[in-house]
Design an enzyme around this catalytic site. Structure first.
Site, PDB file in Angstrom:
ATOM      1  N   TYR A   1      -1.329  -4.643  13.595  1.00  0.00           N
ATOM      2  CA  TYR A   1      -1.550  -4.135  12.872  1.00  0.00           C
ATOM      3  C   TYR A   1      -2.584  -3.141  13.902  1.00  0.00           C
ATOM      4  O   TYR A   1      -2.933  -3.643  15.082  1.00  0.00           O
ATOM      5  CB  TYR A   1      -2.629  -4.573  11.443  1.00  0.00           C
ATOM      6  CG  TYR A   1      -2.910  -4.194  10.920  1.00  0.00           C
ATOM      7  CD1 TYR A   1      -2.273  -3.485   9.849  1.00  0.00           C
ATOM      8  CD2 TYR A   1      -4.396  -4.792  10.780  1.00  0.00           C
ATOM      9  CE1 TYR A   1      -3.433  -3.001   8.730  1.00  0.00           C
ATOM     10  CE2 TYR A   1      -5.449  -3.550  10.312  1.00  0.00           C
ATOM     11  CZ  TYR A   1      -4.130  -3.272   8.789  1.00  0.00           C
ATOM     12  OH  TYR A   1      -5.377  -2.055   7.418  1.00  0.00           O
TER      13      TYR A   1
ATOM     14  N   GLU B   1       1.190  -1.906  -0.121  1.00  0.00           N
ATOM     15  CA  GLU B   1      -0.182  -0.249   0.195  1.00  0.00           C
ATOM     16  C   GLU B   1       0.876   1.456   0.175  1.00  0.00           C
ATOM     17  O   GLU B   1       0.573   2.100  -0.759  1.00  0.00           O
ATOM     18  CB  GLU B   1      -0.761  -0.448   1.007  1.00  0.00           C
ATOM     19  CG  GLU B   1      -2.091   1.347   1.289  1.00  0.00           C
ATOM     20  CD  GLU B   1      -2.953   0.768   1.915  1.00  0.00           C
ATOM     21  OE1 GLU B   1      -3.489   1.576   2.493  1.00  0.00           O
ATOM     22  OE2 GLU B   1      -3.536  -0.050   1.889  1.00  0.00           O
TER      23      GLU B   1
END
Length: 505
Positions: free
Chosen positions: A300, A7
């Site tokens: 995360y 990303e």
């Protein structure tokens, strides 16, 4: 060769290092059978209304509603170069398949698939799903890549949300702007939250404080209080009925209570505590935690779970030991790993915790914001695996000439997890957040106290509190349809300047 698409650049670099793709080429890293490249967030986005019909460039009431039959997409501003690089890599004959390595969530899935669709690539796709940027985690997950088709519903969910935002935003904004002859931005989530904000401010503006009165008895070494009384005259009559008389203990209830340790952090509870304790906004907290994630120091951040999976149980004691060394809140900490383990309560990602990389990391060079968040996550882990906080609580009911009074006492018999919390707060020069202890003498049913003093204490009702991020994360957003973290972000990130202007004197 496999084309791995992350990303953002920093994540691509970490993955490339693990895979051995060390040769830098135009917009990618190559080596060891892999090509690793990246997006810059969304490279492809929904087209504006006038892309469907030029007349939609003007806001006209009769054109509403605007609901596309076939959705169109455009290249995001200033991102065409990277999209062209990815398109070229996808059509490269050396590339046999793709690996989706965008963030493991619905938005990451949307970012990747829109790029692939725009480029017209039909090569097979596998999914890298990681909760930690540690080298060991990346290596392990590359050994068990999954078919990206398994994540189709994530993509569908993100697509539906994006299109719903477009439909509501485009149509409602134009409708109200035309009706009221000024630009009024309306959103699927933003507008309901503004309505909540306006309602709360109206309640505060309309509030009128009302006095109330409480009769208190001085029984020597403790005080007992009666119920609130709205009428001052009645309270004075109660005081006169009790002053200088005898009070009798009617009941003594003793209970031992355990305050269980808090759960691990999900993103929302981390943002709440960071706002309440550190004063950080939701976006600041997310940015700091995301940076720590990319530095391989925490797992995360975008998670809604407060538990770890069953297979992580054996790693918890060693992680706690590592954290105790790095953050000396407390030594010789008990570890109740079972409190934080429950695979059934983990969906896409487990709770936010520190990683084992912490042991060899140089933390002194971290920015102050990241250091503060790291300390917060560390303290929460140590609290979560610790013993309960045990208190002895006593409730005494007394009678004075037919009027009931109550006295309450509370003492801590075992600090448990609150000891770690207090040490953490002390490091921030903050007072403990639990209520101070109140001790009562040894009392028994039927015991009397003569010639007690009685006094009337005046108080005032309090207005509703102004909304803060902590208050809203705590529960107000749950009243909105489709509540999630994104709702909270939308309110506080997009509404920030506007909410100040709306209530400026």
């Amino acid at each position: 060769m496999e084309l791995v698409i992350a990303e953002k650049l920093s994540v691509a670099q970490s993955i490339a290092k693990v895979l051995g793709a060390t040769s830098r080429e135009g917009g990618c890293l190559v080596g060891n059978g892999y090509i690793v490249s990246w997006c810059f967030g969304h490279l492809v986005e929904l087209a504006s209304a006038d892309a469907y019909d030029p007349r939609y460039a003007k806001w006209v009431l009769n054109d509403l509603p605007i609901i596309p039959k076939n959705w169109q997409y455009v290249v995001s501003a200033n991102k065409g170069k990277q999209l062209k690089i990815l398109s070229g890599l996808m059509s490269d004959k050396r590339v046999d398949g793709l690996v989706c390595a965008t963030d493991a969530g619905r938005e990451g899935e949307l970012i990747f698939r829109l790029v692939v669709q725009h480029c017209g690539c039909r090569k097979p796709v596998e999914r890298l799903w990681i909760s930690s940027m540690e080298d060991s985690a990346i290596k392990a997950e590359f050994q068990q890549l999954k078919d990206d088709a398994e994540y189709a519903r994530l993509y569908d969910a993100a697509l539906c949300r994006a299109r719903a935002d477009w439909i509501v935003g485009i149509n409602a904004t134009r409708l109200f702007s035309v009706l009221y002859h000024t630009t009024l931005n309306v959103g699927r989530v933003q507008s309901p939250t503004f309505a909540m904000l306006v309602q709360r401010e109206a309640e505060i503006a309309a509030f009128r404080k009302m006095p109330f009165y409480t009769v208190e008895l001085d029984c020597g070494n403790f005080t007992a209080s009666g119920e609130r009384i709205a009428d001052k005259k009645n309270s004075e009559e109660n005081r006169m009925a009790c002053d200088g008389t005898t009070v009798t203990v009617k009941s003594v209830i003793r209970q031992e209570k355990s305050a269980q340790p808090p759960k691990l952090y999900d993103l929302t509870t981390l943002q709440r505590d960071a706002n309440r304790i550190l004063g950080y906004t939701a976006q600041q907290t997310l940015d700091y935690t995301q940076s720590l994630y990319e530095k391989k120091l925490v797992t995360y951040p975008r998670t809604d779970s407060k538990y770890l999976t069953d297979d992580m149980r054996d790693a918890v004691p060693e992680l706690v030991k590592t954290v105790c060394i790095a953050f000396p809140f407390k030594e010789n900490l008990p570890v109740h790993a079972e409190r934080i383990i429950d695979s059934g309560k983990v969906s896409d990602h487990h709770a936010i915790i520190l990683t084992r990389t912490l042991a060899g990391a140089g933390l002194s060079g971290l920015p102050i914001g990241e250091t503060s968040i790291l300390n917060l996550i560390a303290a929460r882990l140590l609290c979560a695996v610790s013993d309960p906080c045990v208190t002895a609580e006593t409730t005494v009911t007394l009678d004075c000439n037919g009027h009931a009074f109550t006295a309450k006492g509370k003492t801590v018999t075992a600090l448990g997890w609150r000891e770690t919390e207090r040490l953490f707060l002390a490091a921030l020069k903050r007072k403990p957040e639990d209520k101070p202890e109140t001790t009562l003498p040894e009392l028994s049913e039927g015991q009397t106290f003569e010639n007690v003093g009685a006094a009337v204490k005046e108080g005032f009702t309090s207005p509703p509190k102004h909304f803060t991020e902590d208050i809203c994360y705590k529960g107000r957003f749950k009243k909105l349809p489709k509540y999630n973290n994104a709702a909270a972000h939308l309110w506080w990130m997009k509404a920030g300047s506007r909410r100040k202007e709306m209530f400026r004197p």
